[in-house]
Design an enzyme around this catalytic site. Structure first.
Site, PDB file in Angstrom:
ATOM      1  N   LEU A 120      25.457  30.029  30.566  1.00 15.01           N
ATOM      2  CA  LEU A 120      26.042  29.294  31.695  1.00 15.01           C
ATOM      3  C   LEU A 120      26.055  27.799  31.430  1.00 15.01           C
ATOM      4  O   LEU A 120      26.969  27.089  31.846  1.00 15.01           O
ATOM      5  CB  LEU A 120      25.256  29.568  32.986  1.00 15.01           C
ATOM      6  CG  LEU A 120      25.491  30.917  33.654  1.00 15.01           C
ATOM      7  CD1 LEU A 120      24.826  30.966  35.018  1.00 15.01           C
ATOM      8  CD2 LEU A 120      26.974  31.173  33.797  1.00 15.01           C
ATOM      9  N   ASP A 168      10.533  21.320  26.495  1.00 17.44           N
ATOM     10  CA  ASP A 168      10.043  22.539  27.145  1.00 17.44           C
ATOM     11  C   ASP A 168       9.830  22.234  28.627  1.00 17.44           C
ATOM     12  O   ASP A 168       9.147  21.256  28.967  1.00 17.44           O
ATOM     13  CB  ASP A 168       8.716  22.933  26.464  1.00 17.44           C
ATOM     14  CG  ASP A 168       8.106  24.208  27.017  1.00 17.44           C
ATOM     15  OD1 ASP A 168       8.577  24.727  28.056  1.00 17.44           O
ATOM     16  OD2 ASP A 168       7.131  24.688  26.403  1.00 17.44           O
ATOM     17  N   SER A 208      15.800  34.263  31.425  1.00 19.80           N
ATOM     18  CA  SER A 208      16.896  34.759  32.263  1.00 19.80           C
ATOM     19  C   SER A 208      16.980  36.284  32.344  1.00 19.80           C
ATOM     20  O   SER A 208      17.943  36.813  32.903  1.00 19.80           O
ATOM     21  CB  SER A 208      18.222  34.199  31.742  1.00 19.80           C
ATOM     22  OG  SER A 208      18.468  34.673  30.434  1.00 19.80           O
ATOM     23  N   HIS A 226      18.360  39.420  41.204  1.00 20.97           N
ATOM     24  CA  HIS A 226      17.185  40.263  40.953  1.00 20.97           C
ATOM     25  C   HIS A 226      16.025  39.967  41.910  1.00 20.97           C
ATOM     26  O   HIS A 226      14.994  40.629  41.842  1.00 20.97           O
ATOM     27  CB  HIS A 226      16.796  40.202  39.470  1.00 20.97           C
ATOM     28  CG  HIS A 226      17.902  40.772  38.626  1.00 20.97           C
ATOM     29  ND1 HIS A 226      18.184  42.118  38.591  1.00 20.97           N
ATOM     30  CD2 HIS A 226      18.863  40.162  37.885  1.00 20.97           C
ATOM     31  CE1 HIS A 226      19.250  42.330  37.831  1.00 20.97           C
ATOM     32  NE2 HIS A 226      19.683  41.157  37.397  1.00 20.97           N
ATOM     33  N   TYR A 283      10.741  38.979  36.285  1.00 21.37           N
ATOM     34  CA  TYR A 283      11.796  37.953  36.286  1.00 21.37           C
ATOM     35  C   TYR A 283      12.290  37.717  37.724  1.00 21.37           C
ATOM     36  O   TYR A 283      12.384  36.567  38.180  1.00 21.37           O
ATOM     37  CB  TYR A 283      12.926  38.407  35.362  1.00 21.37           C
ATOM     38  CG  TYR A 283      14.226  37.665  35.554  1.00 21.37           C
ATOM     39  CD1 TYR A 283      14.325  36.305  35.258  1.00 21.37           C
ATOM     40  CD2 TYR A 283      15.372  38.318  36.030  1.00 21.37           C
ATOM     41  CE1 TYR A 283      15.529  35.618  35.444  1.00 21.37           C
ATOM     42  CE2 TYR A 283      16.567  37.649  36.201  1.00 21.37           C
ATOM     43  CZ  TYR A 283      16.640  36.297  35.910  1.00 21.37           C
ATOM     44  OH  TYR A 283      17.822  35.621  36.090  1.00 21.37           O
ATOM     45  N   LYS A 324      12.031  34.312  40.376  1.00 27.43           N
ATOM     46  CA  LYS A 324      13.101  33.678  41.157  1.00 27.43           C
ATOM     47  C   LYS A 324      12.725  33.633  42.649  1.00 27.43           C
ATOM     48  O   LYS A 324      13.095  32.685  43.349  1.00 27.43           O
ATOM     49  CB  LYS A 324      14.428  34.415  40.947  1.00 27.43           C
ATOM     50  CG  LYS A 324      14.967  34.350  39.523  1.00 27.43           C
ATOM     51  CD  LYS A 324      15.291  32.939  39.074  1.00 27.43           C
ATOM     52  CE  LYS A 324      15.983  32.888  37.719  1.00 27.43           C
ATOM     53  NZ  LYS A 324      16.317  31.544  37.270  1.00 27.43           N
ATOM     54  N   CYS A 335      27.411  36.119  36.267  1.00 24.38           N
ATOM     55  CA  CYS A 335      28.379  35.046  36.002  1.00 24.38           C
ATOM     56  C   CYS A 335      28.724  35.060  34.526  1.00 24.38           C
ATOM     57  O   CYS A 335      27.894  34.718  33.676  1.00 24.38           O
ATOM     58  CB  CYS A 335      27.806  33.701  36.436  1.00 24.38           C
ATOM     59  SG  CYS A 335      29.019  32.372  36.381  1.00 24.38           S
ATOM     60  N   ARG A 394      29.340  47.996  38.028  1.00 26.30           N
ATOM     61  CA  ARG A 394      28.447  47.281  38.960  1.00 26.30           C
ATOM     62  C   ARG A 394      28.948  45.859  39.216  1.00 26.30           C
ATOM     63  O   ARG A 394      28.881  45.338  40.324  1.00 26.30           O
ATOM     64  CB  ARG A 394      27.029  47.254  38.369  1.00 26.30           C
ATOM     65  CG  ARG A 394      26.094  46.270  39.043  1.00 26.30           C
ATOM     66  CD  ARG A 394      24.702  46.281  38.399  1.00 26.30           C
ATOM     67  NE  ARG A 394      23.898  45.195  38.908  1.00 26.30           N
ATOM     68  CZ  ARG A 394      23.786  43.988  38.327  1.00 26.30           C
ATOM     69  NH1 ARG A 394      24.427  43.710  37.189  1.00 26.30           N
ATOM     70  NH2 ARG A 394      23.037  43.056  38.878  1.00 26.30           N
TER      71      ARG A 394
HETATM   72  P1  NAI Z   1      20.446  31.930  29.123  1.00 28.19           P
HETATM   73  O1  NAI Z   1      19.237  32.705  28.756  1.00 28.19           O
HETATM   74  O2  NAI Z   1      21.664  32.059  28.267  1.00 28.19           O
HETATM   75  O3  NAI Z   1      20.082  30.378  29.245  1.00 28.19           O
HETATM   76  C1  NAI Z   1      18.825  29.920  29.677  1.00 28.19           C
HETATM   77  C2  NAI Z   1      18.455  28.717  28.834  1.00 28.19           C
HETATM   78  O4  NAI Z   1      17.157  28.267  29.239  1.00 28.19           O
HETATM   79  C3  NAI Z   1      18.392  29.041  27.333  1.00 28.19           C
HETATM   80  O5  NAI Z   1      19.254  28.218  26.592  1.00 28.19           O
HETATM   81  C4  NAI Z   1      16.924  28.801  26.958  1.00 28.19           C
HETATM   82  O6  NAI Z   1      16.735  28.243  25.683  1.00 28.19           O
HETATM   83  C5  NAI Z   1      16.480  27.847  28.071  1.00 28.19           C
HETATM   84  N1  NAI Z   1      15.028  27.929  28.245  1.00 28.19           N
HETATM   85  C6  NAI Z   1      14.256  29.052  28.269  1.00 28.19           C
HETATM   86  N2  NAI Z   1      12.956  28.732  28.370  1.00 28.19           N
HETATM   87  C7  NAI Z   1      12.898  27.373  28.398  1.00 28.19           C
HETATM   88  C8  NAI Z   1      11.839  26.447  28.475  1.00 28.19           C
HETATM   89  N3  NAI Z   1      10.537  26.839  28.520  1.00 28.19           N
HETATM   90  N4  NAI Z   1      12.130  25.134  28.486  1.00 28.19           N
HETATM   91  C9  NAI Z   1      13.429  24.696  28.419  1.00 28.19           C
HETATM   92  N5  NAI Z   1      14.474  25.537  28.341  1.00 28.19           N
HETATM   93  C10 NAI Z   1      14.228  26.864  28.335  1.00 28.19           C
HETATM   94  O7  NAI Z   1      20.808  32.324  30.639  1.00 28.19           O
HETATM   95  P2  NAI Z   1      22.161  32.089  31.429  1.00 28.19           P
HETATM   96  O8  NAI Z   1      22.889  33.371  31.517  1.00 28.19           O
HETATM   97  O9  NAI Z   1      22.857  30.896  30.927  1.00 28.19           O
HETATM   98  O10 NAI Z   1      21.589  31.801  32.890  1.00 28.19           O
HETATM   99  C11 NAI Z   1      21.281  30.490  33.320  1.00 28.19           C
HETATM  100  C12 NAI Z   1      20.405  30.569  34.550  1.00 28.19           C
HETATM  101  O11 NAI Z   1      21.061  31.306  35.571  1.00 28.19           O
HETATM  102  C13 NAI Z   1      19.058  31.263  34.305  1.00 28.19           C
HETATM  103  O12 NAI Z   1      18.066  30.591  35.051  1.00 28.19           O
HETATM  104  C14 NAI Z   1      19.265  32.658  34.855  1.00 28.19           C
HETATM  105  O13 NAI Z   1      18.056  33.203  35.325  1.00 28.19           O
HETATM  106  C15 NAI Z   1      20.253  32.387  35.990  1.00 28.19           C
HETATM  107  N6  NAI Z   1      21.094  33.540  36.272  1.00 28.19           N
HETATM  108  C16 NAI Z   1      22.127  33.854  35.419  1.00 28.19           C
HETATM  109  C17 NAI Z   1      22.951  34.921  35.690  1.00 28.19           C
HETATM  110  C18 NAI Z   1      24.134  35.238  34.854  1.00 28.19           C
HETATM  111  O14 NAI Z   1      24.901  36.132  35.223  1.00 28.19           O
HETATM  112  N7  NAI Z   1      24.371  34.545  33.740  1.00 28.19           N
HETATM  113  C19 NAI Z   1      22.709  35.783  36.879  1.00 28.19           C
HETATM  114  C20 NAI Z   1      21.601  35.353  37.685  1.00 28.19           C
HETATM  115  C21 NAI Z   1      20.837  34.264  37.394  1.00 28.19           C
HETATM  116  C1  15L Z   2      20.608  37.896  35.796  1.00 31.42           C
HETATM  117  O1  15L Z   2      19.772  37.375  36.541  1.00 31.42           O
HETATM  118  C2  15L Z   2      20.582  37.650  34.339  1.00 31.42           C
HETATM  119  O2  15L Z   2      20.187  36.327  34.030  1.00 31.42           O
HETATM  120  C3  15L Z   2      21.915  37.904  33.650  1.00 31.42           C
HETATM  121  O3  15L Z   2      21.656  38.045  32.258  1.00 31.42           O
HETATM  122  C4  15L Z   2      22.661  39.142  34.173  1.00 31.42           C
HETATM  123  O4  15L Z   2      22.093  40.279  33.679  1.00 31.42           O
HETATM  124  C5  15L Z   2      22.680  39.153  35.697  1.00 31.42           C
HETATM  125  O5  15L Z   2      21.448  38.810  36.313  1.00 31.42           O
HETATM  126  C6  15L Z   2      23.111  40.507  36.289  1.00 31.42           C
HETATM  127  O6  15L Z   2      22.394  41.042  37.123  1.00 31.42           O
HETATM  128  O7  15L Z   2      24.181  40.985  35.904  1.00 31.42           O
END
Ligand code: NAI
Ligand code: 15L
Length: 265
Positions: free
Chosen positions: A13, A49, A73, A111, A134, A138, A164, A172
């Site tokens: 994202l 971090d 995530s 989640h 996880y 949240k 997203c 789903r």
């Molecule tokens: P992603 O896993 O691709 O990106 C998360 C980023 O956070 C990674 O680049 C990782 O290196 C960084 N990260 C992890 N631990 C860290 C730390 N200790 N310090 C600094 N950075 C750290 O996940 P994505 O898909 O981009 O999601 C972004 C956010 O949105 C996450 O918080 C995720 O939980 C939330 N989310 C995403 C969904 C989706 O459909 N993509 C759905 C629901 C929530």
């Molecule tokens: C999330 O919270 C995860 O970060 C993402 O990887 C997807 O799996 C998403 O939910 C989902 O439920 O599709």
């Protein structure tokens, strides 16, 4: 705004929003624990971090808005979740408290309510039913943000993102999908709203199939434009008919309900 911080900017994202949100601020401060590539013309890159309080304090200083995407995530070992999603979030809110309380958009998740069934329709008053550690992290994030709002007036949009991504990857996601463009527009609305407060917002497009009610957030003026339904025929052709007994099609959190508790090393 002058400077917008995006955490988790190296993630899926983060990469999608890095390009789309450039017009929103004179400078984008992009941060991640992972490598962020080369800085563009209006970009500052900070590799750190979220669990490092001093680094996060410096990261937040001078920012007028924060899009907090950083963290673990998916389901993982508790120690990893604890550092990034619990300690990291506390560090972020403490830094924000010290540095002028920039508005925060927190990437929460579906989640938090993953154990609701897909035949249930809920709004943001429904009790949380996280489907793993996880999801619990949240729930913690939402509670932490709420406390900083009640105690200190810190505004946060708690976006319970569904799925997203470029396009829905399974049936789903005909209900949980949010397009990148709709997420971008939600972020703009949340930063531009004269008064934000601390609302929970379901992060979904204008999908025909809906489990979640966003009517309480109409004041933000967010009108998602995309609809996962336009991908149904493509999904049917690629995946066949969904199995109505599979967790993926029973629970709002899909397969996350079956994740184990991961053992520490
Ligand atoms: P992603 O896993 O691709 O990106 C998360 C980023 O956070 C990674 O680049 C990782 O290196 C960084 N990260 C992890 N631990 C860290 C730390 N200790 N310090 C600094 N950075 C750290 O996940 P994505 O898909 O981009 O999601 C972004 C956010 O949105 C996450 O918080 C995720 O939980 C939330 N989310 C995403 C969904 C989706 O459909 N993509 C759905 C629901 C929530
Ligand atoms: C999330 O919270 C995860 O970060 C993402 O990887 C997807 O799996 C998403 O939910 C989902 O439920 O599709």
């Amino acid at each position: 705004m002058k400077r917008l911080l995006i955490t988790g900017a190296a993630g899926a994202l983060g990469r999608a929003m890095r390009v789309r949100l450039a017009p929103l601020a004179e400078t984008l401060r992009l941060s991640d624990i992972a490598n962020l590539g080369d800085a563009g013309p209006n970009e500052e890159l900070v590799q750190c971090d979220l669990g490092d309080a001093a680094a996060v304090d410096k990261l937040v200083e001078g920012c007028e808005g924060i899009l907090h995407l950083g963290g673990v995530s998916v389901e993982d070992k508790f120690s990893k979740i604890m550092n990034a999603n619990l300690l990291g979030l506390y560090n972020l809110y403490e830094a924000a408290r010290k540095h002028g309380q920039p508005r925060i958009i927190f990437a929460s998740s579906n989640h938090t309510v993953g154990f609701y069934r897909q035949d249930q329709h809920i709004d943001t008053t429904a009790p949380m039913r996280p489907d793993g550690l996880y999801g619990v992290s949240k729930c913690f994030g939402e509670a932490l943000a709420r406390m900083y709002f009640e105690k200190f007036g810190q505004e946060t949009a708690l976006v319970r993102i569904g799925s997203c991504m470029e396009k829905p990857a399974n049936h789903r996601m005909l209900s949980s999908w949010m397009s990148y463009n709709d997420f971008k527009m939600l972020i703009e609305c949340a930063f531009r709203a004269p008064m934000l407060g601390c609302p929970i917002i379901w992060g979904i497009s204008d999908n025909d199939s809906k489990w979640w009610d966003n009517s309480h957030a109409a004041y933000l003026g967010w009108k998602p434009q995309d609809n996962a339904e336009s991908y149904r025929a493509e999904l049917d052709a690629a995946l066949g008919k969904p199995d109505p007994k599979a967790a993926l099609h029973v629970y709002q959190g899909g397969n996350f309900v079956n994740d184990p508790i991961f053992a520490e090393d």
